[in-house]
Motif scaffolding. Sequence first.
Motif, PDB file in Angstrom:
ATOM      1  N   ILE A 341       0.837  -1.207   0.000  1.00 45.63           N
ATOM      2  CA  ILE A 341       0.000   0.000   0.000  1.00 45.63           C
ATOM      3  C   ILE A 341       0.872   1.257   0.000  1.00 45.63           C
ATOM      4  CG2 ILE A 341      -1.752   1.295   1.261  1.00 45.63           C
ATOM      5  CD1 ILE A 341      -2.768  -1.262  -0.130  1.00 45.63           C
ATOM      6  N   LYS A 342       1.968   1.219   0.746  1.00 49.59           N
ATOM      7  CA  LYS A 342       2.877   2.368   0.775  1.00 49.59           C
ATOM      8  C   LYS A 342       3.482   2.604  -0.611  1.00 49.59           C
ATOM      9  CE  LYS A 342       6.935   4.234   3.095  1.00 49.59           C
ATOM     10  NZ  LYS A 342       8.113   3.948   3.937  1.00 49.59           N
ATOM     11  N   ASN A 343       3.841   1.514  -1.322  1.00 49.27           N
ATOM     12  CA  ASN A 343       4.387   1.633  -2.678  1.00 49.27           C
ATOM     13  C   ASN A 343       3.369   2.211  -3.660  1.00 49.27           C
ATOM     14  OD1 ASN A 343       6.808   0.592  -1.814  1.00 49.27           O
ATOM     15  ND2 ASN A 343       6.502  -1.445  -2.682  1.00 49.27           N
ATOM     16  N   HIS A 344       2.086   2.118  -3.318  1.00 46.69           N
ATOM     17  CA  HIS A 344       1.021   2.697  -4.149  1.00 46.69           C
ATOM     18  C   HIS A 344       0.656   4.115  -3.701  1.00 46.69           C
ATOM     19  CE1 HIS A 344       0.433  -1.448  -5.554  1.00 46.69           C
ATOM     20  NE2 HIS A 344      -0.304  -0.955  -6.524  1.00 46.69           N
ATOM     21  N   ARG A 345       1.478   4.688  -2.827  1.00 45.30           N
ATOM     22  CA  ARG A 345       1.251   6.033  -2.270  1.00 45.30           C
ATOM     23  C   ARG A 345      -0.081   6.106  -1.522  1.00 45.30           C
ATOM     24  NH1 ARG A 345       5.110   9.387  -4.119  1.00 45.30           N
ATOM     25  NH2 ARG A 345       6.206   8.815  -6.020  1.00 45.30           N
ATOM     26  N   GLY A 346      -0.392   5.023  -0.848  1.00 42.32           N
ATOM     27  CA  GLY A 346      -1.614   4.962  -0.058  1.00 42.32           C
ATOM     28  C   GLY A 346      -1.296   4.763   1.413  1.00 42.32           C
ATOM     29  N   THR A 347      -2.342   4.586   2.206  1.00 43.27           N
ATOM     30  CA  THR A 347      -2.171   4.336   3.635  1.00 43.27           C
ATOM     31  C   THR A 347      -3.061   3.157   4.040  1.00 43.27           C
ATOM     32  OG1 THR A 347      -3.927   5.918   4.202  1.00 43.27           O
ATOM     33  CG2 THR A 347      -1.655   6.746   4.194  1.00 43.27           C
ATOM     34  N   ILE A 348      -2.676   2.510   5.125  1.00 41.13           N
ATOM     35  CA  ILE A 348      -3.470   1.411   5.663  1.00 41.13           C
ATOM     36  C   ILE A 348      -3.592   1.619   7.164  1.00 41.13           C
ATOM     37  CG2 ILE A 348      -1.436  -0.085   5.866  1.00 41.13           C
ATOM     38  CD1 ILE A 348      -3.316  -2.462   5.248  1.00 41.13           C
ATOM     39  N   PHE A 349      -4.791   1.447   7.660  1.00 38.16           N
ATOM     40  CA  PHE A 349      -5.090   1.757   9.060  1.00 38.16           C
ATOM     41  C   PHE A 349      -5.971   0.657   9.631  1.00 38.16           C
ATOM     42  CE2 PHE A 349      -8.485   3.470  11.800  1.00 38.16           C
ATOM     43  CZ  PHE A 349      -7.740   3.896  12.887  1.00 38.16           C
ATOM     44  N   ALA A 350      -5.763   0.333  10.905  1.00 41.85           N
ATOM     45  CA  ALA A 350      -6.591  -0.681  11.564  1.00 41.85           C
ATOM     46  C   ALA A 350      -7.089  -0.163  12.902  1.00 41.85           C
ATOM     47  CB  ALA A 350      -5.792  -1.962  11.775  1.00 41.85           C
ATOM     48  N   ASP A 351      -8.318  -0.527  13.225  1.00 42.01           N
ATOM     49  CA  ASP A 351      -8.869  -0.207  14.539  1.00 42.01           C
ATOM     50  C   ASP A 351      -9.629  -1.431  15.019  1.00 42.01           C
ATOM     51  OD1 ASP A 351      -9.350   1.225  16.794  1.00 42.01           O
ATOM     52  OD2 ASP A 351     -11.039   2.362  15.990  1.00 42.01           O
ATOM     53  N   SER A 352      -9.614  -1.660  16.314  1.00 44.00           N
ATOM     54  CA  SER A 352     -10.227  -2.879  16.836  1.00 44.00           C
ATOM     55  C   SER A 352     -10.663  -2.702  18.276  1.00 44.00           C
ATOM     56  CB  SER A 352      -9.223  -4.040  16.744  1.00 44.00           C
ATOM     57  OG  SER A 352      -9.823  -5.256  17.096  1.00 44.00           O
ATOM     58  N   ILE A 353     -11.676  -3.462  18.655  1.00 46.23           N
ATOM     59  CA  ILE A 353     -12.142  -3.519  20.034  1.00 46.23           C
ATOM     60  C   ILE A 353     -12.172  -4.985  20.441  1.00 46.23           C
ATOM     61  CG2 ILE A 353     -14.035  -3.036  21.634  1.00 46.23           C
ATOM     62  CD1 ILE A 353     -14.875  -0.761  19.743  1.00 46.23           C
ATOM     63  N   LYS A 354     -11.522  -5.287  21.539  1.00 45.45           N
ATOM     64  CA  LYS A 354     -11.454  -6.669  22.022  1.00 45.45           C
ATOM     65  C   LYS A 354     -12.858  -7.227  22.216  1.00 45.45           C
ATOM     66  CE  LYS A 354      -8.749 -10.010  23.777  1.00 45.45           C
ATOM     67  NZ  LYS A 354      -7.686 -10.673  23.023  1.00 45.45           N
ATOM     68  N   GLY A 355     -13.141  -8.332  21.524  1.00 50.14           N
ATOM     69  CA  GLY A 355     -14.439  -8.979  21.646  1.00 50.14           C
ATOM     70  C   GLY A 355     -15.522  -8.419  20.748  1.00 50.14           C
ATOM     71  N   ALA A 356     -15.216  -7.342  20.008  1.00 50.57           N
ATOM     72  CA  ALA A 356     -16.252  -6.708  19.171  1.00 50.57           C
ATOM     73  C   ALA A 356     -15.908  -6.676  17.689  1.00 50.57           C
ATOM     74  CB  ALA A 356     -16.514  -5.289  19.667  1.00 50.57           C
ATOM     75  N   GLY A 357     -14.668  -6.963  17.321  1.00 47.75           N
ATOM     76  CA  GLY A 357     -14.312  -6.988  15.905  1.00 47.75           C
ATOM     77  C   GLY A 357     -13.243  -5.989  15.516  1.00 47.75           C
ATOM     78  N   THR A 358     -12.896  -6.016  14.226  1.00 51.41           N
ATOM     79  CA  THR A 358     -11.796  -5.207  13.691  1.00 51.41           C
ATOM     80  C   THR A 358     -12.199  -4.593  12.362  1.00 51.41           C
ATOM     81  OG1 THR A 358     -10.192  -6.712  14.723  1.00 51.41           O
ATOM     82  CG2 THR A 358      -9.357  -5.290  12.961  1.00 51.41           C
ATOM     83  N   ILE A 359     -11.643  -3.419  12.084  1.00 49.09           N
ATOM     84  CA  ILE A 359     -11.828  -2.806  10.766  1.00 49.09           C
ATOM     85  C   ILE A 359     -10.467  -2.401  10.204  1.00 49.09           C
ATOM     86  CG2 ILE A 359     -12.268  -0.523  11.799  1.00 49.09           C
ATOM     87  CD1 ILE A 359     -14.026   0.069   9.316  1.00 49.09           C
ATOM     88  N   PHE A 360     -10.228  -2.730   8.942  1.00 48.25           N
ATOM     89  CA  PHE A 360      -9.050  -2.272   8.207  1.00 48.25           C
ATOM     90  C   PHE A 360      -9.531  -1.272   7.161  1.00 48.25           C
ATOM     91  CE2 PHE A 360      -7.307  -6.202   9.865  1.00 48.25           C
ATOM     92  CZ  PHE A 360      -5.980  -5.874  10.110  1.00 48.25           C
ATOM     93  N   VAL A 361      -8.835  -0.160   7.054  1.00 46.39           N
ATOM     94  CA  VAL A 361      -9.174   0.850   6.039  1.00 46.39           C
ATOM     95  C   VAL A 361      -7.945   1.088   5.163  1.00 46.39           C
ATOM     96  CG1 VAL A 361      -9.965   3.194   5.593  1.00 46.39           C
ATOM     97  CG2 VAL A 361     -10.813   1.950   7.601  1.00 46.39           C
ATOM     98  N   ILE A 362      -8.102   0.835   3.879  1.00 47.73           N
ATOM     99  CA  ILE A 362      -7.029   1.044   2.899  1.00 47.73           C
ATOM    100  C   ILE A 362      -7.389   2.263   2.072  1.00 47.73           C
ATOM    101  CG2 ILE A 362      -5.820   0.066   0.920  1.00 47.73           C
ATOM    102  CD1 ILE A 362      -6.678  -2.720   2.091  1.00 47.73           C
TER     103      ILE A 362
END
Length: 368
Positions: A341-362
Amino acid sequence: MLGEFQETLLQSVKAFQSTELVMNKYENVLQHLDSGIMLFDTEGTMTFINVRMAKLLELPRQSLIGCNLAQLLKHPGISHYKRKKIIGLYRETIVYRKRNFEFMDEYGRYWLATITYSDEMDGDYLVSVKDVSEFKQIEETAYQNDKLAMLGKISAAIAHEIRNPLTAIRGFIQLLKPHLVQLGRDEYAQIILSEIDRANDIIYEFLNSSKPSTPQKSVISVASLLKEVVLLTESEALMKGCEISIKEVAPQMSIAVDVKQIKQVLLNMIKNAMEAIEEVGSEHSGQIEVKAELEEKYVNISIRDNGKGMDKAMLAKLFSPFFTTKEKGTGLGLSVSYRIIKNHRGTIFADSIKGAGTIFVISLPLAT
């Protein structure tokens, strides 16, 4: 005589008012600093606290003035998490006489607390707290890049050292193949050759993953890209009790990317989501939502799951090479995704809550 006295009195009043204005001005500056500030006198009583510090403690300012440390810790409005951090600050700075104390709050932000006590402070203790999350992120990114660069060098050396003997072994097996055919054991040669080829493929994948090649970009519709990725993972998701859904994506939304590499990233994210859901238990109804939204000149592709989630400490190490929570994981998947993603001049971000799930944003630039 009376006139002189009145003039002197007037000058004193003016001097007092001027001093008071200056003090009010300085206090106003302190109140609106981006750093939190607390001041304790020689008896340990809080004599000043600015707006920023009160907001960090999530307590009313007026209820804190006049408190000592024990009363602050017993304040009915203070959270258990903040109470622990204040005790940690006291232990590190007062007991162990350190000037700085770095910590992470319950929201994942990093803070640097500094305590000043010297003769110039007339026995008072000044505590200041500053948000250093951005500096920490820059430091972590630089550290991660260094590790990825080292990983690339190690991978190249390993590939070279292993491939050479494998090539020699493959050559000798081919020479021995006619003799094995005469003995009626030609399948042995075929098995050995196929296993050597598989080992070479594994080495190539490892080498390629540690140092992704320069993207060969082509323009593709985001909707068609996501649809294809979901089709590739749909059957596996159903077997694991997961349901993958795609939110409607505008058909005119396009990006210029290396399709193969971006597919690799998305497939890795969805696979991680399925594994996170699987770890919750077979009775859990797994949901994976794939979505793409436009934000100025970027497309934000998000993958959200309702799996086991992660705590903040795990989240902070997520994109580091070789960090994994899986028993058979290599810890390369997300670090490779980060580099792609960095080589594509983009960003990648993750957020999560224990027991509730995760989200990745590219986030990737729109095709121009």
